[in-house]
Design an enzyme around this catalytic site. Structure first.
Site, PDB file in Angstrom:
ATOM      1  CD1 TRP A  56      -0.141  -1.439   3.197  1.00  0.00           C
ATOM      2  CD2 TRP A  56       0.649   0.654   3.281  1.00  0.00           C
ATOM      3  NE1 TRP A  56       0.649  -1.337   4.311  1.00  0.00           N
ATOM      4  CE2 TRP A  56       1.154  -0.067   4.390  1.00  0.00           C
ATOM      5  CE3 TRP A  56       1.035   1.982   3.123  1.00  0.00           C
ATOM      6  CZ2 TRP A  56       2.004   0.499   5.346  1.00  0.00           C
ATOM      7  CZ3 TRP A  56       1.884   2.562   4.069  1.00  0.00           C
ATOM      8  CH2 TRP A  56       2.343   1.809   5.160  1.00  0.00           C
ATOM      9  CG  ASN A  57       5.074   1.162   0.828  1.00  0.00           C
ATOM     10  OD1 ASN A  57       4.745   0.442  -0.094  1.00  0.00           O
ATOM     11  ND2 ASN A  57       6.278   1.150   1.347  1.00  0.00           N
ATOM     12  CE  LYS A  77      -3.038  -9.121  -2.851  1.00  0.00           C
ATOM     13  NZ  LYS A  77      -3.616  -7.812  -2.293  1.00  0.00           N
ATOM     14  N   PRO A  78      -3.258  -5.626  -6.125  1.00  0.00           N
ATOM     15  CG  PRO A  78      -4.743  -3.853  -6.492  1.00  0.00           C
ATOM     16  CD  PRO A  78      -4.405  -5.239  -6.960  1.00  0.00           C
ATOM     17  N   GLY A  98       6.568  -6.327  -0.273  1.00  0.00           N
ATOM     18  CA  GLY A  98       5.827  -6.222   0.978  1.00  0.00           C
ATOM     19  C   GLY A  98       6.664  -6.742   2.128  1.00  0.00           C
ATOM     20  CB  SER A  99       5.754  -7.785   5.516  1.00  0.00           C
ATOM     21  OG  SER A  99       4.835  -8.818   5.201  1.00  0.00           O
ATOM     22  CD  GLU A 104      12.953  -5.641  -4.657  1.00  0.00           C
ATOM     23  OE1 GLU A 104      13.610  -5.888  -5.664  1.00  0.00           O
ATOM     24  OE2 GLU A 104      13.462  -5.193  -3.607  1.00  0.00           O
ATOM     25  CG  LEU A 105      10.852  -9.866   0.885  1.00  0.00           C
ATOM     26  CD1 LEU A 105      11.305 -11.196   1.467  1.00  0.00           C
ATOM     27  CD2 LEU A 105       9.381  -9.899   0.520  1.00  0.00           C
ATOM     28  CD  GLU A 111      10.307  -2.368   7.329  1.00  0.00           C
ATOM     29  OE1 GLU A 111       9.559  -3.347   7.347  1.00  0.00           O
ATOM     30  OE2 GLU A 111      10.852  -1.948   6.310  1.00  0.00           O
TER      31      GLU A 111
HETATM   32  N1  LIG Z   1      11.462  -4.144  -0.126  1.00  0.00           N
HETATM   33  C1  LIG Z   1      10.562  -3.308  -0.615  1.00  0.00           C
HETATM   34  O1  LIG Z   1      10.696  -2.771  -1.721  1.00  0.00           O
HETATM   35  C2  LIG Z   1       9.311  -3.025   0.176  1.00  0.00           C
HETATM   36  C3  LIG Z   1       9.001  -3.678   1.366  1.00  0.00           C
HETATM   37  N2  LIG Z   1       7.830  -3.367   2.047  1.00  0.00           N
HETATM   38  C4  LIG Z   1       7.570  -3.961   3.369  1.00  0.00           C
HETATM   39  O2  LIG Z   1       6.155  -4.346   3.475  1.00  0.00           O
HETATM   40  C5  LIG Z   1       5.660  -3.945   4.759  1.00  0.00           C
HETATM   41  C6  LIG Z   1       4.589  -2.903   4.603  1.00  0.00           C
HETATM   42  O3  LIG Z   1       3.817  -3.135   3.462  1.00  0.00           O
HETATM   43  P1  LIG Z   1       2.498  -3.985   3.589  1.00  0.00           P
HETATM   44  O4  LIG Z   1       1.671  -3.746   2.380  1.00  0.00           O
HETATM   45  O5  LIG Z   1       1.834  -3.791   4.926  1.00  0.00           O
HETATM   46  O6  LIG Z   1       3.040  -5.462   3.559  1.00  0.00           O
HETATM   47  P2  LIG Z   1       2.212  -6.820   3.526  1.00  0.00           P
HETATM   48  O7  LIG Z   1       3.260  -7.816   3.353  1.00  0.00           O
HETATM   49  O8  LIG Z   1       1.235  -6.985   4.629  1.00  0.00           O
HETATM   50  O9  LIG Z   1       1.300  -6.717   2.182  1.00  0.00           O
HETATM   51  C7  LIG Z   1       1.907  -6.633   0.936  1.00  0.00           C
HETATM   52  C8  LIG Z   1       0.940  -7.212  -0.102  1.00  0.00           C
HETATM   53  O10 LIG Z   1       0.743  -8.581   0.194  1.00  0.00           O
HETATM   54  C9  LIG Z   1      -0.647  -8.875   0.302  1.00  0.00           C
HETATM   55  N3  LIG Z   1      -0.819  -9.995   1.215  1.00  0.00           N
HETATM   56  C10 LIG Z   1      -0.834  -9.983   2.572  1.00  0.00           C
HETATM   57  N4  LIG Z   1      -1.015 -11.240   3.040  1.00  0.00           N
HETATM   58  C11 LIG Z   1      -1.105 -12.055   1.944  1.00  0.00           C
HETATM   59  C12 LIG Z   1      -1.316 -13.468   1.740  1.00  0.00           C
HETATM   60  N5  LIG Z   1      -1.443 -14.311   2.771  1.00  0.00           N
HETATM   61  N6  LIG Z   1      -1.371 -13.944   0.464  1.00  0.00           N
HETATM   62  C13 LIG Z   1      -1.242 -13.109  -0.592  1.00  0.00           C
HETATM   63  N7  LIG Z   1      -1.051 -11.773  -0.467  1.00  0.00           N
HETATM   64  C14 LIG Z   1      -0.991 -11.267   0.787  1.00  0.00           C
HETATM   65  C15 LIG Z   1      -1.254  -7.575   0.758  1.00  0.00           C
HETATM   66  O11 LIG Z   1      -2.639  -7.544   0.429  1.00  0.00           O
HETATM   67  C16 LIG Z   1      -0.458  -6.582  -0.082  1.00  0.00           C
HETATM   68  O12 LIG Z   1      -0.983  -6.548  -1.389  1.00  0.00           O
HETATM   69  C17 LIG Z   1       6.848  -3.420   5.518  1.00  0.00           C
HETATM   70  O13 LIG Z   1       7.489  -4.480   6.167  1.00  0.00           O
HETATM   71  C18 LIG Z   1       7.768  -2.905   4.418  1.00  0.00           C
HETATM   72  O14 LIG Z   1       9.117  -2.839   4.755  1.00  0.00           O
HETATM   73  C19 LIG Z   1       6.909  -2.496   1.564  1.00  0.00           C
HETATM   74  C20 LIG Z   1       7.210  -1.857   0.376  1.00  0.00           C
HETATM   75  C21 LIG Z   1       8.422  -2.032  -0.368  1.00  0.00           C
HETATM   76  O1  LIG Z   2       7.773   0.356  -1.381  1.00  0.00           O
HETATM   77  C1  LIG Z   2       8.821   0.913  -1.099  1.00  0.00           C
HETATM   78  O2  LIG Z   2       9.187   1.208   0.032  1.00  0.00           O
HETATM   79  C2  LIG Z   2       9.679   1.243  -2.271  1.00  0.00           C
HETATM   80  O3  LIG Z   2      10.356   0.109  -2.738  1.00  0.00           O
HETATM   81  C3  LIG Z   2      10.655   2.286  -1.875  1.00  0.00           C
HETATM   82  S1  LIG Z   2      11.133   3.210  -3.251  1.00  0.00           S
HETATM   83  O4  LIG Z   2      11.502   2.306  -4.354  1.00  0.00           O
HETATM   84  O5  LIG Z   2       9.980   4.041  -3.628  1.00  0.00           O
HETATM   85  O6  LIG Z   2      12.263   3.965  -2.735  1.00  0.00           O
END
Ligand SMILES: NC(=O)C1=CN([C@@H]2O[C@H](COP(=O)(O)OP(=O)(O)OC[C@H]3O[C@@H](n4cnc5c(N)ncnc54)[C@H](O)[C@@H]3O)[C@@H](O)[C@H]2O)C=CC1
Ligand SMILES: O=C(O)[C@H](O)CS(=O)(=O)O
Length: 479
Positions: A153-154, A177-178, A230-231, A252-253, A381
């Protein structure tokens, strides 16, 4: 929202060119905690239909020339720029970030589409000198197939285009799937993809309960690739679900970025870099500085300068022109941030900024001094506007703290000592290093982490390889 083109706000899923509108679930505006709109709760059957549509569309899409796919991606890019203000309004309404940041994300997201439109025309294989007579050997690049794209979502616009653009360029088709918190930015991109002439079925967008859609996508043998942002928790779960069908994966976690300031740093540059890295998107990015390590000689001056900047931040709705920190995405995010602050204060940390009196949707931007590795915010985090300051004495001590977590996404450090720049930069166990800069996100550079921060790279030349397979074609009988 005051959209110029109201067609861009779609409360419907997109499957094989059909928009399916069902008001099954509410989507909340994080600035007001009120209902912004609704979305369908797509079923397993609808997910299977989207996979089948992508498989069917793959035949024609793969057969297009690279130049044709490049032109269609550029048409999509041009429409994103034309509608950037509407896309930014939709993004701020569902995610909360200040409009100026949302506009910046739209341009950042579009930059991936342009980059991979250009890369589409350079997906070259190569000819290998045969070790035996009468044979020619070709290494051919081919699209991996139907891709499942799951995004957070971010950055609800840029995380879609950073994955979809290279996949489409490579000749793949998509089931997206957003996040259930922020579906509308993805759906608006779907509207513009149709208008750009991207054929039906090439790009499908499902909304609803992630567990249901995710389970179907990961179990399907037709889906040959999963790209997830995501996470780490969810990323590991999805990887486990993909194992039986051995999909190609990009993950990308989570992150826990250290931001290290040495005594010889340019103080003003370090403070500016900390503001960029820590408070972008209210601290809700995976590459945000999560721990700020400051060497003892510059510590007091740095804390004073940073606290003054943080006190000047304007917290409020993203739609207000002077807002610099918008609402957090939801109450759970606020609770996590509050827990981290209270835990740190209970273990000896102190506030260096003035506490604000805010409504429930907002987190108070704060600088905490006296942070230690015993505190939860050191190993978890925070994902919010919290700047904990860890004082250190030696370079070795800073490196041990920096590398002392399971994560390895981004790290930043400020020094004017060039020998240290290379020595320290090469010793950091991360995928992204910012030296004297707080920004590491550009379409031209590979983005991704090591250890528990994920697998693969997005953007740059590396990004398209994630959507390609290499076929060794041995052409014999030529003697
Ligand atoms: N490494 C990167 O580029 C990024 C990492 N993140 C990490 O993600 C976290 C925050 O973002 P959130 O959206 O809250 O993460 P999240 O992991 O809860 O959700 C990410 C996506 O996964 C989906 N999802 C959740 N549970 C699922 C399941 N059981 N099966 C299939 N899809 C599922 C969500 O609906 C969403 O679309 C933080 O830990 C952040 O660091 C977020 C953005 C970028
Ligand atoms: O979802 C995120 O946090 C992004 O990967 C960070 S960035 O690419 O916009 O810096």
């Amino acid at each position: 929202m005051q959209l110029t083109d109201k067609e861009l706000f779609r409360e419907a899923a997109l499957i094989d060119g059909d928009w399916i509108a069902r008001a099954d679930m509410d989507v909340i505006n994080p600035a007001t905690s009120t209902v912004l709109g609704t979305m369908p709760d797509c079923t397993a059957a609808e997910t299977e239909a989207a996979i089948a549509a992508a498989e069917t569309a793959m035949v024609g899409w793969k057969a297009r020339t690279h130049a044709e796919r490049a032109d269609l991606l550029m048409a999509w890019y041009d429409l994103m720029l034309e509608h950037a203000d509407d896309l930014a309004q939709i993004l701020t309404a569902e995610q909360g970030k200040p409009l100026a940041e949302a506009k910046g994300e739209i341009l950042y997201g579009a930059s991936f589409v342009r980059w991979f439109a250009e890369e589409a025309r350079r997906i070259n294989g190569h000819i290998i000198p045969s070790p035996v007579k009468g044979k020619k050997i070709f290494a051919m690049k081919e699209p991996v197939g139907v891709c499942a794209i799951i995004t957070p979502w971010n950055f609800p616009n840029a995380m879609i285009t950073r994955k979809v653009a290279p996949g489409l360029a490579a000749g793949c088709t998509m089931v997206i799937k957003p996040s259930d918190f922020t579906p509308y930015s993805a759906l608006a991109l779907g509207v513009l993809a149709e208008r750009a002439g991207i054929p039906k079925g090439v790009l499908n967008i499902l909304t609803g309960r992630p567990e249901v859609i995710g389970a179907t996508l990961t179990a399907s043998p037709t889906v040959r690739k999963l790209s997830f942002t995501g996470s780490t928790r969810v990323g590991a779960l999805l990887a486990e679900q993909c194992a039986p069908t051995l999909k190609k994966m990009s993950l990308e976690l989570g992150g826990n970025a250290p931001f290290i300031v040495f005594d010889d740093a340019d103080l003003d540059a370090a403070v500016e870099g900390a503001m960029v890295s820590k408070f972008r998107n209210g601290g809700q990015t995976c590459v945000c500085a999560n721990r700020i390590l400051v060497q003892s000689g510059i510590h007091d001056a740095f804390v004073a300068a940073l606290a003054a900047k943080v006190d000047a931040l304007r917290v409020g709705p993203g739609t207000e022109a002077d807002t610099t920190i918008g609402p957090m995405i939801n109450a759970a995010a606020i609770a996590k941030i509050t827990t981290h602050i209270e835990d740190a204060l209970s273990k000896g940390a102190e506030r260096a900024t003035v506490a604000r009196n805010l409504t429930e949707q907002y987190a108070d931007p704060v600088v905490l001094t006296g942070a230690t590795t015993e505190m939860r915010l050191a190993s978890e985090e925070t994902f919010g506007p919290v700047a904990p300051i860890f004082k250190f004495e030696t370079e070795e001590e800073a490196l041990a703290i920096a590398n002392g977590t399971p994560f390895g996404l981004a790290a930043y450090f400020y020094t004017t000592n060039m020998a240290r720049a290379f020595r320290f930069g090469e010793a950091l166990e991360v995928g992204l290093v910012g030296l004297n800069t707080g920004a590491v996100s550009h379409a031209e550079a590979p983005f991704g982490g090591v250890k528990s921060s994920g697998l693969g790279r997005e953007g740059a030349q590396e990004g398209i390889e994630e959507y390609l397979e290499t076929k060794a074609f041995h052409f014999g009988g030529l003697d």
